[in-house]
Write a protein that holds these residues in place. Structure first.
Motif, mmCIF file in Angstrom:
data_model
loop_
_atom_site.group_PDB
_atom_site.id
_atom_site.type_symbol
_atom_site.label_atom_id
_atom_site.label_comp_id
_atom_site.label_asym_id
_atom_site.label_seq_id
_atom_site.Cartn_x
_atom_site.Cartn_y
_atom_site.Cartn_z
ATOM 1 N N ARG A 191 0.547 12.273 10.439
ATOM 2 C CA ARG A 191 0.050 13.475 9.765
ATOM 3 C C ARG A 191 1.201 14.406 9.404
ATOM 4 N NH1 ARG A 191 -5.114 14.969 13.648
ATOM 5 N NH2 ARG A 191 -6.403 13.153 13.102
ATOM 6 N N ALA A 192 2.207 14.491 10.273
ATOM 7 C CA ALA A 192 3.366 15.321 9.974
ATOM 8 C C ALA A 192 4.092 14.835 8.726
ATOM 9 C CB ALA A 192 4.316 15.340 11.171
ATOM 10 N N LEU A 193 3.965 13.536 8.436
ATOM 11 C CA LEU A 193 4.563 12.943 7.228
ATOM 12 C C LEU A 193 3.602 12.986 6.042
ATOM 13 C CD1 LEU A 193 6.172 9.810 8.932
ATOM 14 C CD2 LEU A 193 7.398 11.813 8.054
ATOM 15 N N ASN A 194 2.476 13.687 6.201
ATOM 16 C CA ASN A 194 1.456 13.836 5.153
ATOM 17 C C ASN A 194 0.693 12.551 4.870
ATOM 18 O OD1 ASN A 194 2.166 16.548 4.834
ATOM 19 N ND2 ASN A 194 3.716 16.061 3.287
ATOM 20 N N ALA A 217 0.851 -1.196 0.000
ATOM 21 C CA ALA A 217 0.000 0.000 0.000
ATOM 22 C C ALA A 217 0.887 1.247 0.000
ATOM 23 C CB ALA A 217 -0.922 -0.004 1.220
ATOM 24 N N VAL A 218 0.605 2.170 -0.904
ATOM 25 C CA VAL A 218 1.467 3.327 -1.106
ATOM 26 C C VAL A 218 0.915 4.561 -0.389
ATOM 27 C CG1 VAL A 218 2.226 2.459 -3.344
ATOM 28 C CG2 VAL A 218 0.254 4.020 -3.215
ATOM 29 N N GLU A 219 1.802 5.506 -0.129
ATOM 30 C CA GLU A 219 1.380 6.829 0.295
ATOM 31 C C GLU A 219 0.983 7.637 -0.936
ATOM 32 O OE1 GLU A 219 4.116 8.913 2.836
ATOM 33 O OE2 GLU A 219 4.748 7.064 3.856
ATOM 34 N N HIS A 220 0.021 8.546 -0.754
ATOM 35 C CA HIS A 220 -0.452 9.372 -1.855
ATOM 36 C C HIS A 220 0.030 10.805 -1.705
ATOM 37 C CE1 HIS A 220 -3.323 6.273 -3.201
ATOM 38 N NE2 HIS A 220 -3.521 6.051 -1.916
ATOM 39 N N ASP A 222 1.785 19.753 13.656
ATOM 40 C CA ASP A 222 2.594 20.909 13.264
ATOM 41 C C ASP A 222 3.828 21.042 14.158
ATOM 42 O OD1 ASP A 222 0.869 21.412 15.388
ATOM 43 O OD2 ASP A 222 0.487 23.498 14.828
ATOM 44 N N LEU A 223 3.666 20.787 15.444
ATOM 45 C CA LEU A 223 4.787 20.895 16.374
ATOM 46 C C LEU A 223 5.740 19.711 16.280
ATOM 47 C CD1 LEU A 223 2.942 22.191 19.587
ATOM 48 C CD2 LEU A 223 3.961 23.500 17.698
ATOM 49 N N LEU A 224 5.275 18.606 15.725
ATOM 50 C CA LEU A 224 6.104 17.398 15.628
ATOM 51 C C LEU A 224 6.633 17.158 14.221
ATOM 52 C CD1 LEU A 224 4.103 14.931 17.930
ATOM 53 C CD2 LEU A 224 6.258 16.096 18.411
ATOM 54 N N SER A 225 6.500 18.147 13.361
ATOM 55 C CA SER A 225 6.932 17.973 11.966
ATOM 56 C C SER A 225 8.423 17.663 11.873
ATOM 57 C CB SER A 225 6.606 19.227 11.157
ATOM 58 O OG SER A 225 7.036 19.080 9.820
ATOM 59 N N ASP A 226 9.263 18.455 12.552
ATOM 60 C CA ASP A 226 10.707 18.213 12.478
ATOM 61 C C ASP A 226 11.052 16.853 13.069
ATOM 62 O OD1 ASP A 226 11.071 20.672 11.308
ATOM 63 O OD2 ASP A 226 11.729 21.682 13.148
ATOM 64 N N GLU A 227 10.408 16.501 14.186
ATOM 65 C CA GLU A 227 10.642 15.201 14.811
ATOM 66 C C GLU A 227 10.322 14.066 13.848
ATOM 67 O OE1 GLU A 227 11.603 12.542 17.949
ATOM 68 O OE2 GLU A 227 11.677 14.735 18.068
ATOM 69 N N ALA A 228 9.188 14.173 13.175
ATOM 70 C CA ALA A 228 8.753 13.112 12.260
ATOM 71 C C ALA A 228 9.705 12.972 11.081
ATOM 72 C CB ALA A 228 7.341 13.404 11.773
ATOM 73 N N TRP A 229 10.058 14.080 10.487
ATOM 74 C CA TRP A 229 10.922 13.996 9.299
ATOM 75 C C TRP A 229 12.355 13.618 9.663
ATOM 76 C CZ3 TRP A 229 9.177 13.420 4.601
ATOM 77 C CH2 TRP A 229 7.868 13.819 4.326
ATOM 78 N N ASP A 230 12.836 14.040 10.830
ATOM 79 C CA ASP A 230 14.176 13.629 11.263
ATOM 80 C C ASP A 230 14.239 12.131 11.512
ATOM 81 O OD1 ASP A 230 15.063 16.224 11.136
ATOM 82 O OD2 ASP A 230 14.975 16.600 13.299
ATOM 83 N N ARG A 231 13.175 11.570 12.104
ATOM 84 C CA ARG A 231 13.178 10.146 12.442
ATOM 85 C C ARG A 231 12.826 9.252 11.257
ATOM 86 N NH1 ARG A 231 13.493 8.459 17.645
ATOM 87 N NH2 ARG A 231 13.309 10.040 19.291
ATOM 88 N N PHE A 232 11.897 9.690 10.410
ATOM 89 C CA PHE A 232 11.335 8.783 9.411
ATOM 90 C C PHE A 232 11.426 9.301 7.969
ATOM 91 C CE2 PHE A 232 8.847 8.542 13.399
ATOM 92 C CZ PHE A 232 9.235 7.277 13.804
#
Length: 273
Positions: A181-184, A89-92, A114-124
């Motif tokens: 959600r931070a990862l869209n 299953a893919v992300e859209h 919104d506050l966890l955006s950097d955390e999410a992108w740094d980790r994943f």
């Protein structure tokens, strides 16, 4: 197979108090409880049933002063299958998402994506988008938070859960929702009955559970960061952006909880008290 499910919740009020309840199954076409899982009140009082903004079956009434018990007793058919795993299953891209998914892509009261955006992108952010990346988020949340009923706190948010590293199932769900959600990845909060069918003994006391659904590959899929394993007998009651949208009961005044019992079990087995 059939699953026997229900709950009994007792309250005591010092004066007549408005109450909203979401304790019935989420309406699914072609799937219905038998007998219908109607909310029963003792003593009986007039009620009004409606669908809220997310389609959840919702009952409102004025609870009288004194004691009242809310209960549901029903059975529902179940194919006995575990939660589906769909590794391809893919992300859209956001511009290709259906409009129905967009409300589950932004920050909400308990899920500060919104506050966890950097955390999410740094980790994943370095991982390949799709099912595997979402599962990696689920794995992280499952291992990061220590479970304990004593850790329950009504005001804890996803940011708090990340910082404190402890909580109950709703905290696992909120942190997972916020990171996805931070990862869209559109992600919604779910609550309902979860059985122990097929799970090794000993089983804990019955309780309502919180899990999530992510939009991947053109469909919504269950992810359960608290248990982080496919389960049987998952009965959806309500879904929303986070727990603020789907409280099982919402009382507009002071009260005392006097009884709380929840069950979801194979109807072919004796009922567990």
């Amino acid at each position: 197979m059939r699953i026997r499910f229900g709950c009994e919740m007792g309250y005591e009020f010092s004066h007549p108090t408005p109450l909203i309840a979401r304790l019935n199954t989420y309406p699914v076409k072609g799937l219905a409880a038998v007998p219908p899982d109607v909310l029963q009140l003792d003593p009986p009082v007039p009620t009004r049933t409606f669908r809220d903004a997310f389609g959840n079956r919702t009952v409102r009434f004025l609870a009288p002063a004194g004691s009242i018990t809310l209960s549901v007793h029903a059975e529902i058919p179940d194919d006995g299958a575990l939660d589906a795993i769909v590794p391809d299953a893919v992300e859209h891209p956001v511009e290709q998402l259906p409009e129905e998914a967009l409300p589950f892509l932004v920050a909400s009261r308990y899920c500060e994506s919104d506050l966890l955006s950097d955390e999410a992108w740094d980790r994943f952010g370095h991982l390949e988008p799709g099912w595997a990346r979402v599962q990696a988020v689920c794995d992280f949340v499952h291992h990061h938070i220590a479970f304990g009923y004593a850790y329950s706190h009504v005001d804890r948010t996803a940011v708090d859960a990340l910082a404190g590293g402890r909580g109950v199932c709703r905290d696992y769900a909120h942190l997972f929702v916020a990171l996805c959600r931070a990862l869209n990845v559109p992600t919604r909060y779910c609550t309902g009955y979860l059985s122990f069918i097929g799970e090794p003994e000993p089983h804990g006391p019955g309780d309502f559970a919180a899990w999530t659904e992510c939009y991947l590959g053109g469909a919504w899929h269950v992810f359960d960061p608290r248990n982080n394993a496919p389960r049987r007998g998952r009965i959806l009651v309500a879904r929303g952006r986070d727990a603020a949208d789907v409280p099982l009961t919402h009382t507009f005044g002071g009260n005392r909880l006097t009884k709380f019992r929840v069950w979801a079990e194979d109807a072919a087995t004796p009922h567990r008290e």
